[in-house]
Design an enzyme around this catalytic site. Structure first.
Site, PDB file in Angstrom:
ATOM      1  CD  GLN A  30      -0.962  -0.723   3.690  1.00 35.09           C
ATOM      2  OE1 GLN A  30      -2.158  -0.973   3.567  1.00 35.09           O
ATOM      3  NE2 GLN A  30      -0.327  -0.915   4.835  1.00 35.09           N
ATOM      4  CG  HIS A  61      -5.323   4.730  19.186  1.00 34.38           C
ATOM      5  ND1 HIS A  61      -4.731   5.842  18.625  1.00 34.38           N
ATOM      6  CD2 HIS A  61      -5.233   3.748  18.252  1.00 34.38           C
ATOM      7  CE1 HIS A  61      -4.284   5.540  17.416  1.00 34.38           C
ATOM      8  NE2 HIS A  61      -4.578   4.291  17.160  1.00 34.38           N
ATOM      9  CD  GLU A 105       0.868  -2.929  10.398  1.00 34.13           C
ATOM     10  OE1 GLU A 105       0.012  -2.469  11.168  1.00 34.13           O
ATOM     11  OE2 GLU A 105       0.694  -3.033   9.161  1.00 34.13           O
ATOM     12  CG  ASP A 136      -1.453 -12.651   6.893  1.00 30.31           C
ATOM     13  OD1 ASP A 136      -2.335 -12.076   7.558  1.00 30.31           O
ATOM     14  OD2 ASP A 136      -1.692 -13.319   5.865  1.00 30.31           O
ATOM     15  N   GLY A 137      -1.415 -11.092  10.260  1.00 27.98           N
ATOM     16  CA  GLY A 137      -2.204 -11.391  11.465  1.00 27.98           C
ATOM     17  C   GLY A 137      -3.221 -12.484  11.235  1.00 27.98           C
ATOM     18  CG  ASP A 154      -5.682  -0.291  15.393  1.00 28.43           C
ATOM     19  OD1 ASP A 154      -6.519   0.328  14.710  1.00 28.43           O
ATOM     20  OD2 ASP A 154      -4.683   0.248  15.891  1.00 28.43           O
ATOM     21  N   GLY A 155      -7.191  -2.645  12.248  1.00 31.67           N
ATOM     22  CA  GLY A 155      -6.779  -2.591  10.850  1.00 31.67           C
ATOM     23  C   GLY A 155      -7.330  -1.375  10.138  1.00 31.67           C
ATOM     24  CG  ASP A 157     -11.868   2.091   6.159  1.00 28.51           C
ATOM     25  OD1 ASP A 157     -12.445   2.172   7.251  1.00 28.51           O
ATOM     26  OD2 ASP A 157     -11.308   3.059   5.595  1.00 28.51           O
TER      27      ASP A 157
HETATM   28  N1  SPD Z   1     -11.712   4.948   7.874  1.00 27.54           N
HETATM   29  C1  SPD Z   1     -10.486   4.717   8.553  1.00 27.54           C
HETATM   30  C2  SPD Z   1     -10.543   3.553   9.472  1.00 27.54           C
HETATM   31  C3  SPD Z   1      -9.207   3.250  10.049  1.00 27.54           C
HETATM   32  C4  SPD Z   1      -9.256   2.351  11.220  1.00 27.54           C
HETATM   33  N2  SPD Z   1      -7.947   2.061  11.771  1.00 27.54           N
HETATM   34  C5  SPD Z   1      -7.172   3.176  12.169  1.00 27.54           C
HETATM   35  C6  SPD Z   1      -5.872   2.769  12.779  1.00 27.54           C
HETATM   36  C7  SPD Z   1      -5.455   3.616  13.915  1.00 27.54           C
HETATM   37  N3  SPD Z   1      -4.548   2.948  14.793  1.00 27.54           N
END
Ligand code: SPD
Length: 283
Positions: A30, A61, A105, A136-137, A154-155, A157
């Site tokens: 990415q 967070h 991560e 890879d989680g 905590d990914g 979208d």
């Molecule tokens: N639309 C954005 C959504 C992002 C969600 N994860 C954010 C990561 C912050 N640690």
């Protein structure tokens, strides 16, 4: 000064006035950028989507982490999947009861960039309880023999590398690695701007976990306004508040408090109508 315009899921656009473009790089997975903005300070952007900012990151967070860490029966072993900016790990490691936190991560560039440009977000990288693993989680939850008291997703979208963190097979993998009484805490998108996606995620979680409890809070950086997080597990009970754990973190939080904890699980009326039974006895 120019503008950075996020186009979110081809349905909304939110622009930030840019003071300086600090970093623009590409990994195998990415595009990763950091911009310095007038409104929110430094902002991490992945594939054109705002991820987190210096000035509002605590909304996200704190509400992703503390409802789970304050209500779970045990929090000694925590797994974070994603979270390469370090904000979630920082909140987890505020809890003295956490013995070990593994952060998996997928993209090393997110960690490197965040460590370099967002030092106020990732303040716990050197905590001896934290292990950062690049990998890879999704594969980790299917392959590991370890068990966790809390798993935090905590990914991004559900587009691109983050997509795999929202499907039923993956959630079954998470259920497998949870210790008895363990809790999953996941970011579950906007119940307003991406309403159907939110309900799809809730339905998928309900097929896997006996108890599924969404909670809600603002994330000013996300044009969607209201954001959701969901606790899931066999015995999750957000009403159970460990007062010792709460007391250890509440004074240093900017958003989360006992009052916010209780309020966050109140469902907007239209959401409650579509999620009438909070606990489905599927297992
Ligand atoms: N639309 C954005 C959504 C992002 C969600 N994860 C954010 C990561 C912050 N640690």
């Amino acid at each position: 000064m120019d503008w950075y315009r996020e186009v979110y899921r081809d349905r909304s656009s939110y622009g930030l006035r840019v003071r300086e473009r600090l970093f623009d790089g590409r990994s195998d997975l990415q595009r990763v950028e950091v911009i310095d903005t007038l409104a929110w300070g430094r902002v991490l952007v992945i594939d054109g989507i705002f991820m987190t900012s210096e000035r509002d990151e605590h909304y996200y967070h704190e509400l992703l982490v503390h409802p789970a860490l304050v209500s779970a029966p045990s929090v000694a072993r925590v797994l974070i999947i994603g979270g390469g900016d370090g904000g979630t790990a920082r909140e987890v490691l505020r809890h003295p009861d956490v013995d070990r936190c593994l952060l998996v991560e997928i993209d090393p560039l997110v960690v490197e960039t965040s460590r370099r440009f967002l030092p106020t977000i990732g303040t716990a990288w050197d905590d001896r309880r934290l292990e950062v693993r690049i990998g890879d989680g999704v594969a980790h939850v299917h392959e590991t023999d370890e068990r966790y008291d809390v798993v935090i997703l905590d990914g991004t979208d559900p587009v691109g590398p983050g997509e795999g963190l929202f499907d039923e097979r993956f959630y079954r993998g998470v259920a497998r690695v949870l210790a008895p009484g363990g809790v999953l805490a996941a970011q579950t998108e906007s119940p307003i701007l991406t309403e159907e996606l939110f309900f799809d995620i809730q339905a998928t979680l309900r097929r896997v976990f006996r108890r599924v409890h969404p909670c809600f809070g603002p994330v000013p950086l996300y044009s969607a306004g209201l954001w959701s997080y969901t606790l899931a597990g066999a015995e999750v009970d957000p009403a159970r508040i460990d007062t010792k754990r709460l007391a250890a973190i509440e004074p240093s939080c900017k958003h989360y408090s006992a009052e916010i904890h209780r309020a966050a699980f109140a469902m907007p009326a239209a959401v409650r109508r579509r999620l009438p039974v909070p606990d489905l006895p599927t297992r």
